[in-house]
Design an enzyme around this catalytic site. Structure first.
Site, mmCIF file in Angstrom:
data_model
loop_
_atom_site.group_PDB
_atom_site.id
_atom_site.type_symbol
_atom_site.label_atom_id
_atom_site.label_comp_id
_atom_site.label_asym_id
_atom_site.label_seq_id
_atom_site.Cartn_x
_atom_site.Cartn_y
_atom_site.Cartn_z
ATOM 1 N N HIS A 37 53.181 37.458 32.217
ATOM 2 C CA HIS A 37 52.862 38.533 33.168
ATOM 3 C C HIS A 37 53.121 37.941 34.561
ATOM 4 C CE1 HIS A 37 50.030 41.919 34.473
ATOM 5 N NE2 HIS A 37 50.020 41.145 35.541
ATOM 6 N N HIS A 62 54.008 38.008 38.439
ATOM 7 C CA HIS A 62 54.150 38.680 39.733
ATOM 8 C C HIS A 62 55.295 38.002 40.483
ATOM 9 C CE1 HIS A 62 50.702 41.484 39.702
ATOM 10 N NE2 HIS A 62 50.338 40.709 38.698
ATOM 11 N N CYS A 112 46.874 42.433 42.020
ATOM 12 C CA CYS A 112 45.423 42.513 41.860
ATOM 13 C C CYS A 112 44.774 42.637 43.227
ATOM 14 C CB CYS A 112 44.910 41.267 41.154
ATOM 15 S SG CYS A 112 43.120 41.264 41.041
ATOM 16 N N ARG A 116 48.716 50.973 35.584
ATOM 17 C CA ARG A 116 47.446 50.264 35.808
ATOM 18 C C ARG A 116 47.604 49.217 36.921
ATOM 19 N NH1 ARG A 116 45.711 45.166 36.187
ATOM 20 N NH2 ARG A 116 47.062 44.571 34.464
ATOM 21 N N ASP A 117 48.329 48.153 36.647
ATOM 22 C CA ASP A 117 48.452 47.072 37.629
ATOM 23 C C ASP A 117 49.118 47.595 38.894
ATOM 24 O OD1 ASP A 117 48.613 44.581 38.865
ATOM 25 O OD2 ASP A 117 49.298 43.553 37.066
ATOM 26 N N ASN A 170 54.528 43.152 40.788
ATOM 27 C CA ASN A 170 54.937 42.553 39.520
ATOM 28 C C ASN A 170 56.453 42.504 39.462
ATOM 29 O OD1 ASN A 170 52.681 42.415 37.325
ATOM 30 N ND2 ASN A 170 52.245 44.242 38.537
HETATM 31 P P1 HMG Z 1 29.243 44.055 38.789
HETATM 32 O O1 HMG Z 1 28.946 44.755 40.077
HETATM 33 O O2 HMG Z 1 28.898 42.605 38.682
HETATM 34 O O3 HMG Z 1 28.647 44.858 37.536
HETATM 35 O O4 HMG Z 1 30.786 44.240 38.509
HETATM 36 P P2 HMG Z 1 27.212 45.255 37.087
HETATM 37 O O5 HMG Z 1 27.203 45.165 35.605
HETATM 38 O O6 HMG Z 1 26.170 44.495 37.872
HETATM 39 O O7 HMG Z 1 27.127 46.805 37.491
HETATM 40 C C1 HMG Z 1 27.080 47.222 38.839
HETATM 41 C C2 HMG Z 1 27.427 48.690 38.921
HETATM 42 O O8 HMG Z 1 28.750 48.913 38.431
HETATM 43 C C3 HMG Z 1 26.529 49.587 38.090
HETATM 44 O O9 HMG Z 1 26.452 50.841 38.746
HETATM 45 C C4 HMG Z 1 27.296 49.776 36.812
HETATM 46 O O10 HMG Z 1 26.984 50.979 36.149
HETATM 47 C C5 HMG Z 1 28.721 49.850 37.333
HETATM 48 P P3 HMG Z 1 25.235 51.217 39.717
HETATM 49 O O11 HMG Z 1 23.994 51.053 38.850
HETATM 50 O O12 HMG Z 1 25.282 50.246 40.872
HETATM 51 O O13 HMG Z 1 25.542 52.634 40.121
HETATM 52 N N1 HMG Z 1 29.690 49.418 36.321
HETATM 53 C C6 HMG Z 1 30.645 50.200 35.814
HETATM 54 N N2 HMG Z 1 31.003 51.485 36.076
HETATM 55 C C7 HMG Z 1 32.027 51.983 35.339
HETATM 56 N N3 HMG Z 1 32.706 51.282 34.399
HETATM 57 C C8 HMG Z 1 32.383 50.011 34.133
HETATM 58 C C9 HMG Z 1 31.315 49.423 34.866
HETATM 59 N N4 HMG Z 1 30.757 48.211 34.822
HETATM 60 C C10 HMG Z 1 29.759 48.216 35.714
HETATM 61 N N5 HMG Z 1 33.080 49.326 33.217
HETATM 62 C C11 HMG Z 1 32.670 44.424 37.057
HETATM 63 C C12 HMG Z 1 31.407 43.661 37.384
HETATM 64 C C13 HMG Z 1 33.444 43.601 36.037
HETATM 65 C C14 HMG Z 1 32.309 45.786 36.486
HETATM 66 C C15 HMG Z 1 33.482 44.617 38.375
HETATM 67 O O14 HMG Z 1 33.643 43.370 38.966
HETATM 68 C C16 HMG Z 1 34.835 45.229 38.130
HETATM 69 O O15 HMG Z 1 34.942 46.394 37.770
HETATM 70 N N6 HMG Z 1 35.893 44.434 38.357
HETATM 71 C C17 HMG Z 1 37.250 44.885 38.046
HETATM 72 C C18 HMG Z 1 38.217 44.285 38.994
HETATM 73 C C19 HMG Z 1 39.603 44.737 38.600
HETATM 74 O O16 HMG Z 1 39.801 45.782 37.972
HETATM 75 N N7 HMG Z 1 40.600 43.952 39.018
HETATM 76 C C20 HMG Z 1 41.973 44.259 38.733
HETATM 77 C C21 HMG Z 1 42.346 44.109 37.304
HETATM 78 S S1 HMG Z 1 42.645 42.423 36.827
HETATM 79 C C22 HMG Z 1 44.287 42.122 37.313
HETATM 80 O O17 HMG Z 1 44.872 42.924 37.983
HETATM 81 C C23 HMG Z 1 44.954 40.873 36.821
HETATM 82 C C24 HMG Z 1 45.954 41.138 35.687
HETATM 83 O O18 HMG Z 1 46.944 42.072 36.088
HETATM 84 C C25 HMG Z 1 46.631 39.832 35.256
HETATM 85 C C26 HMG Z 1 47.196 39.042 36.452
HETATM 86 O O19 HMG Z 1 48.045 39.573 37.188
HETATM 87 O O20 HMG Z 1 46.758 37.909 36.611
HETATM 88 C C27 HMG Z 1 45.248 41.730 34.450
HETATM 89 MG MG MG Z 2 48.701 41.584 37.260
#
Ligand code: HMG
Ligand code: MG
Length: 302
Positions: free
Chosen positions: A207, A209, A240, A15-16, A254
């Site tokens: 966690h 990095h 991320c 995933r990450d 990471n």
């Molecule tokens: P948004 O654009 O504000 O969402 O995104 P929305 O609710 O307004 O929806 C907009 C569109 O997205 C719609 O589609 C929804 O259907 C679709 P449209 O009508 O335009 O065709 N949508 C989705 N589609 C599939 N699955 C879903 C989903 N939700 C909405 N679940 C949202 C908000 C949170 C969805 C977006 O910002 C997002 O997906 N962000 C994820 C970012 C991400 O994955 N970042 C990396 C992971 S975090 C990380 O790595 C840190 C970590 O490792 C810890 C660390 O290291 O600190 C965990």
């Molecule tokens: Mg991370």
């Protein structure tokens, strides 16, 4: 020096790691990686995420990844779910453990999940309710626990406040993300000292990095303070995509799982993983992605 006798390793590479690669790896190769990790004895794997595929195209197809994985009592295959839509997608393919993720810094939260920290908590409440009502386990992530790429130093009190909110909604554990790897054993100690005032050590994970080369030192400090759950990523993949100062600049890797396992072996701490098989899994994914191995141990043992 007091150390835990056993550490649970949360493997976040599929995933990450893969979310941050330039190319989106095909589903069969993602499954192949996960199966190699399982064969190496890894018992907890974050296998994908049900986020918007427009935001993170590399994680599209997570349904197919989960569908290809065997049902197992021995291995937990977990996924990120940022909202109800994500949870519904996860439940539809039988995922038994999900994680919600927010931050201790407002600007990072906006960049990563397009809402404020408070809004993210409100968004997660129904996710938590439904997940728990359906028998899923829920983990919580907090990003930027010591520093933020946009706001600089982050206060431990802010992390504590967010952690309490995630625990109150039913997360069994909080993974503390040093998203951009700026922490040192000093700042990690300050953070954990503050959190451990209110939160049992069994509910915290780290966690780290490795951007500044501090990850193993930070983990060792956390172990010395009683933390017994550590996230890591095979071959040091990961980061991320929304942690860069510019849109094209992501947070580097990471801590590598191989390096973590080697250190735990040296400390006599049990973890259940076969280092040589893990190194082979790391080599496999590096060849697939045509990238250098981010694990020092992986390179040394090639
Ligand atoms: P948004 O654009 O504000 O969402 O995104 P929305 O609710 O307004 O929806 C907009 C569109 O997205 C719609 O589609 C929804 O259907 C679709 P449209 O009508 O335009 O065709 N949508 C989705 N589609 C599939 N699955 C879903 C989903 N939700 C909405 N679940 C949202 C908000 C949170 C969805 C977006 O910002 C997002 O997906 N962000 C994820 C970012 C991400 O994955 N970042 C990396 C992971 S975090 C990380 O790595 C840190 C970590 O490792 C810890 C660390 O290291 O600190 C965990
Ligand atoms: Mg991370």
């Amino acid at each position: 020096m007091t150390l835990p006798s056993h550490v649970k390793i949360v493997e976040v590479g599929p995933r990450d790691g893969l979310q941050n690669e330039k190319i989106a790896l095909d589903v069969a190769s993602r499954v192949d990686l996960i199966q190699r990790l399982t064969a190496a004895g890894v018992s907890y794997i974050e296998a994908g995420s049900f986020v918007s595929p427009k935001w993170v195209p590399q994680m599209a197809g997570s349904e197919e990844v989960f569908a290809a994985l065997p049902l197992s009592d021995q291995v937990t295959y977990a996924a990120l779910t940022p909202n109800l839509q994500g949870l519904e997608r996860a439940m539809a393919c039988g995922v038994k453990e999900v994680a919600v993720f927010t931050a201790a810094s407002e600007r990072f939260s906006q960049k990563n999940i397009n809402c404020s920290i408070a809004e993210s908590i409100e968004r997660f409440k129904p996710v938590a309710e439904q997940a728990l009502a359906n028998g899923l386990r829920l983990r919580g992530y907090i990003s930027c626990v010591v520093g933020c790429p946009f706001e600089g130093a982050v206060a431990a009190d802010k992390v504590a406040e967010v952690a309490e909110q995630l625990l109150a909604m039913g997360c069994y554990e909080i993974s503390l993300g040093d998203t951009i790897g700026v922490g040192t054993p000093g700042s990690i100690e300050t953070l954990l000292t503050r959190l451990l005032r209110d939160i049992p050590v069994a509910q915290l994970a780290v966690h780290c990095h490795d951007t500044y080369g501090q990850a193993l030192a930070n983990i060792l400090r956390a172990l010395q303070m009683g933390i017994a759950v550590v996230d890591s990523s095979v071959a040091g993949l990961g980061g991320c995509p929304y942690a860069g100062q510019t849109n094209n600049q992501a947070a580097p890797g990471n801590v590598a799982s191989e390096d973590l396992v080697y250190m735990l072996d040296g400390l006599g701490i049990e973890h259940g993983i076969d280092l040589h098989k893990l190194v082979a899994a790391g080599r496999f994914i590096c060849e697939k992605l045509n990238r250098e191995n981010g694990s020092k141990v992986g390179s040394a043992l090639q």
